[in-house]
Design a protein around this motif. Sequence first.
Motif, PDB file in Angstrom:
ATOM      1  N   ARG A  53       4.154   5.994   0.585  1.00 34.99           N
ATOM      2  CA  ARG A  53       4.308   3.782   0.246  1.00 34.99           C
ATOM      3  C   ARG A  53       4.321   3.724   1.453  1.00 34.99           C
ATOM      4  O   ARG A  53       4.923   2.530   2.071  1.00 34.99           O
ATOM      5  CB  ARG A  53       6.202   4.475  -0.492  1.00 34.99           C
ATOM      6  N   GLN A  54       5.090   4.439   3.187  1.00 36.42           N
ATOM      7  CA  GLN A  54       5.192   3.740   3.949  1.00 36.42           C
ATOM      8  C   GLN A  54       3.711   3.224   4.448  1.00 36.42           C
ATOM      9  O   GLN A  54       3.770   2.451   5.440  1.00 36.42           O
ATOM     10  CB  GLN A  54       6.190   4.625   4.942  1.00 36.42           C
ATOM     11  N   LYS A  55       2.853   4.192   4.805  1.00 35.38           N
ATOM     12  CA  LYS A  55       1.436   3.496   5.081  1.00 35.38           C
ATOM     13  C   LYS A  55       1.046   2.515   4.763  1.00 35.38           C
ATOM     14  O   LYS A  55       0.488   1.694   5.167  1.00 35.38           O
ATOM     15  CB  LYS A  55       0.172   4.647   4.728  1.00 35.38           C
ATOM     16  N   GLU A  56       1.719   2.431   2.910  1.00 34.22           N
ATOM     17  CA  GLU A  56       0.954   1.329   2.438  1.00 34.22           C
ATOM     18  C   GLU A  56       1.602  -0.050   3.113  1.00 34.22           C
ATOM     19  O   GLU A  56       0.802  -0.918   2.876  1.00 34.22           O
ATOM     20  CB  GLU A  56       1.074   1.489   0.689  1.00 34.22           C
ATOM     21  N   LEU A  57       3.280  -0.024   3.139  1.00 31.70           N
ATOM     22  CA  LEU A  57       3.997  -1.181   3.257  1.00 31.70           C
ATOM     23  C   LEU A  57       3.143  -1.284   5.026  1.00 31.70           C
ATOM     24  O   LEU A  57       2.772  -3.121   4.888  1.00 31.70           O
ATOM     25  CB  LEU A  57       5.628  -0.991   3.704  1.00 31.70           C
ATOM     26  N   GLN A  58       3.220  -0.422   6.309  1.00 28.87           N
ATOM     27  CA  GLN A  58       3.063  -0.835   6.944  1.00 28.87           C
ATOM     28  C   GLN A  58       1.375  -1.185   7.010  1.00 28.87           C
ATOM     29  O   GLN A  58       0.831  -2.516   7.516  1.00 28.87           O
ATOM     30  CB  GLN A  58       2.651   0.577   8.313  1.00 28.87           C
ATOM     31  N   LEU A  59       0.671  -0.651   5.720  1.00 21.68           N
ATOM     32  CA  LEU A  59      -0.867  -2.000   6.080  1.00 21.68           C
ATOM     33  C   LEU A  59      -1.074  -3.319   5.473  1.00 21.68           C
ATOM     34  O   LEU A  59      -1.498  -4.150   5.515  1.00 21.68           O
ATOM     35  CB  LEU A  59      -2.092  -0.666   5.877  1.00 21.68           C
ATOM     36  N   ARG A  60      -0.185  -2.838   5.036  1.00 19.61           N
ATOM     37  CA  ARG A  60      -0.224  -4.401   3.509  1.00 19.61           C
ATOM     38  C   ARG A  60       0.545  -6.019   4.899  1.00 19.61           C
ATOM     39  O   ARG A  60       0.328  -6.536   4.589  1.00 19.61           O
ATOM     40  CB  ARG A  60       1.013  -4.535   2.679  1.00 19.61           C
ATOM     41  N   ASP A  61       1.969  -5.097   5.405  1.00 23.72           N
ATOM     42  CA  ASP A  61       1.885  -6.373   6.806  1.00 23.72           C
ATOM     43  C   ASP A  61       1.109  -6.182   7.797  1.00 23.72           C
ATOM     44  O   ASP A  61       1.023  -7.501   8.020  1.00 23.72           O
ATOM     45  CB  ASP A  61       3.360  -5.609   8.187  1.00 23.72           C
ATOM     46  N   ARG A  62       0.104  -5.480   8.233  1.00 26.07           N
ATOM     47  CA  ARG A  62      -0.637  -6.164   9.341  1.00 26.07           C
ATOM     48  C   ARG A  62      -1.894  -6.755   8.373  1.00 26.07           C
ATOM     49  O   ARG A  62      -2.444  -7.563   9.311  1.00 26.07           O
ATOM     50  CB  ARG A  62      -1.577  -4.670   9.296  1.00 26.07           C
TER      51      ARG A  62
END
Length: 379
Positions: free
Chosen positions: A108-117
């Motif tokens: 979930r954290q990685k998904e959030l980071q990728l969405r932000d990027r």
Amino acid sequence: MSLKSFNSKVLDEILEKMVAAVEESKHDIFEIGEQCRQDYQSLTKELEEIKTVVGQVIKRTDEFEQKSKFARQRLAEVSQHFRHFSEQQVREAYEEAHKIQTQLSMSRQKELQLRDRRDELERRLQSLQDTIERADHLITQVTIVLNYLTNDLRSISDAIEDAKHKQAFGLRVIEAQEEERKRISREIHDGPAQMLANMLIRSDLVEKVYRERGIGEALAEIHDLKELVRDSLKEVRRIIYDLRPMALDDLGLIPTLKKYLSTIESYNKDVFITYRHIGEEKRLPTNYEIAIFRLVQESVQNTLKHANAKNVDVKTEMRKDSFTAVVKDDGKGFDTTIEKEDSFGIVGMKERVKLLNGEISIHSKIRKGTLVIIQIPLC
């Protein structure tokens, strides 16, 4: 400063400095635009890659959520029937639930980071696109200024004694150039620019088809892409011919007129254009060749735009001391005694001929066609 004491060399020196400054600014703007385009392409590629990874991460997150659900159910079962399971089984149930929960949190954290990027890249791409458009607009405006400084203003300065007339003409030159730049901008945007964008999309599609469907279908896509490239090249060449055929510098006036008129005829299927030259085909000074070419071009374009003619005859004659160009059509003609306010084409032709110390005569009658005779002294 009075017109009598006006020194045109002073104006030339000022113009040289202005042209140098404007050209340097144009170069800087062009470099900014090119850098933005490179950044745009790089970020676009990164954005596509991130979108792909986001999709993969979302899929893994869904899988972890499903596993977490089962692990919680298993843990609840073990907790509820604690006595029926060994200590090892209880420990494994807790560890498995904790492991899956940790994996789910990380995903979930990685998904959030990728969405932000991804969102950041989209914002940057929009900003770059705005910068590219502003740079292109500025280059167009700077080019107009340069053309005015290097061509029309220098010609006008040669006849500065007629200041009011030249001022009015200069303003009309700028206005006409702006309209021409807008037309060219629309043609490039609607033609080559759209084709290039389509080619970029199709090139990505070729790669995808190759991976998913094999080389056979990929080759078919490449064939279609080559046809699109040919069409784009043809459209670019047409726009170049409308601006200024490069053959004018390489081959000279007469061969360029032949090629230009042949090209114009191919783009106007309902009009038959003939061309005949009498005399030598020797080269003239560059400014004479450009001016004569523009005069013939303007005459033919006026015929195509306004005369509704079926036949256009162009004849040039090279003599030792003069050059003559004749353009005749069988169009609807016009009343030469009536001067229209927007008849800038004819005004511009007269001014250009005047700068060459030549003469131009226009004969026309309603429904009887038009005859334009241009005579330029060469000595």
